[in-house]
Design a protein around this motif. Structure first.
Motif, PDB file in Angstrom:
ATOM      1  N   CYS A  19      36.191  19.996  12.088  1.00 52.09           N
ATOM      2  CA  CYS A  19      37.309  19.431  11.377  1.00 52.09           C
ATOM      3  C   CYS A  19      38.571  19.933  12.049  1.00 52.09           C
ATOM      4  O   CYS A  19      38.529  20.865  12.836  1.00 52.09           O
ATOM      5  CB  CYS A  19      37.293  19.814   9.897  1.00 52.09           C
ATOM      6  SG  CYS A  19      37.593  21.564   9.609  1.00 52.09           S
ATOM      7  N   LEU A  20      39.699  19.345  11.764  1.00 53.87           N
ATOM      8  CA  LEU A  20      40.918  19.686  12.468  1.00 53.87           C
ATOM      9  C   LEU A  20      41.567  20.958  11.965  1.00 53.87           C
ATOM     10  O   LEU A  20      42.440  21.504  12.641  1.00 53.87           O
ATOM     11  CB  LEU A  20      41.922  18.525  12.358  1.00 53.87           C
ATOM     12  CG  LEU A  20      41.466  17.208  13.001  1.00 53.87           C
ATOM     13  CD1 LEU A  20      42.517  16.136  12.783  1.00 53.87           C
ATOM     14  CD2 LEU A  20      41.186  17.381  14.480  1.00 53.87           C
ATOM     15  N   ALA A  21      41.174  21.474  10.809  1.00 59.84           N
ATOM     16  CA  ALA A  21      41.876  22.611  10.219  1.00 59.84           C
ATOM     17  C   ALA A  21      41.838  23.832  11.113  1.00 59.84           C
ATOM     18  O   ALA A  21      42.775  24.625  11.127  1.00 59.84           O
ATOM     19  CB  ALA A  21      41.276  22.945   8.852  1.00 59.84           C
ATOM     20  N   GLN A  38      45.155  15.972   5.978  1.00 58.13           N
ATOM     21  CA  GLN A  38      45.243  17.426   6.042  1.00 58.13           C
ATOM     22  C   GLN A  38      44.400  18.066   4.949  1.00 58.13           C
ATOM     23  O   GLN A  38      43.681  19.038   5.188  1.00 58.13           O
ATOM     24  CB  GLN A  38      46.690  17.874   5.885  1.00 58.13           C
ATOM     25  CG  GLN A  38      47.565  17.643   7.109  1.00 58.13           C
ATOM     26  CD  GLN A  38      48.915  18.321   6.948  1.00 58.13           C
ATOM     27  OE1 GLN A  38      49.025  19.316   6.247  1.00 58.13           O
ATOM     28  NE2 GLN A  38      49.936  17.789   7.597  1.00 58.13           N
ATOM     29  N   ARG A  40      41.776  16.965   3.422  1.00 55.10           N
ATOM     30  CA  ARG A  40      40.342  16.853   3.719  1.00 55.10           C
ATOM     31  C   ARG A  40      39.928  17.844   4.788  1.00 55.10           C
ATOM     32  O   ARG A  40      38.867  18.478   4.702  1.00 55.10           O
ATOM     33  CB  ARG A  40      40.009  15.423   4.159  1.00 55.10           C
ATOM     34  CG  ARG A  40      39.936  14.412   3.026  1.00 55.10           C
ATOM     35  CD  ARG A  40      39.280  13.124   3.484  1.00 55.10           C
ATOM     36  NE  ARG A  40      40.029  12.492   4.571  1.00 55.10           N
ATOM     37  CZ  ARG A  40      41.010  11.604   4.383  1.00 55.10           C
ATOM     38  NH1 ARG A  40      41.353  11.250   3.157  1.00 55.10           N
ATOM     39  NH2 ARG A  40      41.634  11.059   5.414  1.00 55.10           N
ATOM     40  N   ASP A  41      40.759  17.989   5.834  1.00 54.05           N
ATOM     41  CA  ASP A  41      40.441  18.940   6.893  1.00 54.05           C
ATOM     42  C   ASP A  41      40.354  20.361   6.351  1.00 54.05           C
ATOM     43  O   ASP A  41      39.424  21.108   6.663  1.00 54.05           O
ATOM     44  CB  ASP A  41      41.514  18.884   7.991  1.00 54.05           C
ATOM     45  CG  ASP A  41      41.411  17.634   8.852  1.00 54.05           C
ATOM     46  OD1 ASP A  41      40.358  16.969   8.801  1.00 54.05           O
ATOM     47  OD2 ASP A  41      42.382  17.326   9.570  1.00 54.05           O
ATOM     48  N   ARG A  44      37.206  20.901   4.174  1.00 51.27           N
ATOM     49  CA  ARG A  44      35.983  21.053   4.970  1.00 51.27           C
ATOM     50  C   ARG A  44      35.936  22.427   5.614  1.00 51.27           C
ATOM     51  O   ARG A  44      34.887  23.077   5.649  1.00 51.27           O
ATOM     52  CB  ARG A  44      35.919  19.964   6.035  1.00 51.27           C
ATOM     53  CG  ARG A  44      35.666  18.557   5.499  1.00 51.27           C
ATOM     54  CD  ARG A  44      35.545  17.563   6.644  1.00 51.27           C
ATOM     55  NE  ARG A  44      34.412  17.884   7.507  1.00 51.27           N
ATOM     56  CZ  ARG A  44      34.252  17.363   8.720  1.00 51.27           C
ATOM     57  NH1 ARG A  44      35.159  16.544   9.212  1.00 51.27           N
ATOM     58  NH2 ARG A  44      33.197  17.681   9.439  1.00 51.27           N
ATOM     59  N   TRP A  45      37.072  22.880   6.135  1.00 50.85           N
ATOM     60  CA  TRP A  45      37.124  24.196   6.769  1.00 50.85           C
ATOM     61  C   TRP A  45      36.829  25.292   5.755  1.00 50.85           C
ATOM     62  O   TRP A  45      36.076  26.226   6.029  1.00 50.85           O
ATOM     63  CB  TRP A  45      38.504  24.400   7.393  1.00 50.85           C
ATOM     64  CG  TRP A  45      38.663  25.712   8.077  1.00 50.85           C
ATOM     65  CD1 TRP A  45      38.316  26.027   9.355  1.00 50.85           C
ATOM     66  CD2 TRP A  45      39.227  26.907   7.505  1.00 50.85           C
ATOM     67  NE1 TRP A  45      38.620  27.343   9.615  1.00 50.85           N
ATOM     68  CE2 TRP A  45      39.182  27.901   8.505  1.00 50.85           C
ATOM     69  CE3 TRP A  45      39.766  27.208   6.256  1.00 50.85           C
ATOM     70  CZ2 TRP A  45      39.652  29.192   8.280  1.00 50.85           C
ATOM     71  CZ3 TRP A  45      40.230  28.499   6.033  1.00 50.85           C
ATOM     72  CH2 TRP A  45      40.175  29.471   7.037  1.00 50.85           C
TER      73      TRP A  45
END
Length: 234
Positions: A19-21, A38, A40-41, A44-45
């Motif tokens: 994920c992007l986080a 953001q 959602r990222d 998930r993180w």
């Protein structure tokens, strides 16, 4: 405190899902934003980090776990003495340990004997602030939310002067990574007289950041087996 595939090593040094986080650039991440992508990222993180940190504390040997708990209780005694010394009848909310959390119950008994009122938090309504009920060593506990032992419904409701929040993870800004239910944040946001909020956790659970979201409330202190790590103005 993951189950997602395609794990990789992020900049913070922790293993995280794709994920992007974990690779958020300063011009991308806004801690006060409500951008769905953001959010959602970050969700998930956090899920992945909870799983990693909870797995890490599972493997602690019993002797090490007891040593950590004793160090935490010693530090907490000092915090209670320092922060509540002017209170005539202080109320401290503990937590009943679950899922390999540090066990502070001996200190609950000790403080109770010195005249400190002890409380435990209860989830009595889902997605609502916690309720704090008085506990004594004689309290006959019942099973509450998540099957956690709690005081019965006829135990007096009290308002803590100091509340302990178990940590799955934490950062140097005083933000807490919990279990994802949001109960402590919701409670701290709702009370009219905010208690001193103290996070209790392992030194090894420190994170570079939890990527705070608008609903996250920073704690006043973070205490680990190595002592007070974060102190913020109450």
């Amino acid at each position: 405190m993951g189950n997602d595939p395609d794990n990789f090593s992020c900049r913070s040094g922790f293993s995280s899902p794709a994920c992007l986080a974990s690779e958020i650039a300063p011009d991308y991440f806004d801690p006060l934003a409500v951008d769905p992508g953001q959010a959602r990222d970050v969700a998930r993180w956090r899920k992945s980090e909870r799983a990693r940190l909870r797995e890490a504390r599972k493997v602690l040997a019993s002797a090490e776990r007891k040593e950590i708990a004793n160090a935490l209780m010693a530090g907490l005694r000092r915090v209670v003495e320092d922060r509540l010394r002017r209170s005539e009848q202080p109320v401290v909310s503990f937590y009943w340990p679950i899922q390999d959390e540090p066990d502070l119950r001996p200190l609950m008994n000790e403080l109770c004997e010195t005249g400190v009122d002890i409380a435990l938090p209860l989830v009595e309504t889902r997605a609502a602030p916690l309720v704090f009920r008085r506990w004594t060593p004689q309290t006959r506990m019942v099973r509450g939310h998540w099957n956690i032992p709690v005081p019965p419904s006829d135990a007096p409701i009290v308002m803590p002067d100091l509340v302990l929040a178990p940590l799955v993870g934490w950062d140097s800004d005083g933000y807490r990574l919990g279990y994802g239910g949001g109960y402590f944040d919701r409670t701290l946001a709702a009370v009219t007289r905010k208690p001193i909020a103290v996070g209790i956790g392992f030194q090894s659970s420190k994170l570079a950041t939890i990527y705070p979201q608008p609903h996250d409330i920073a704690l006043d202190l973070i205490l680990t087996e190595q002592g007070v790590q974060v102190t913020r103005a109450s």
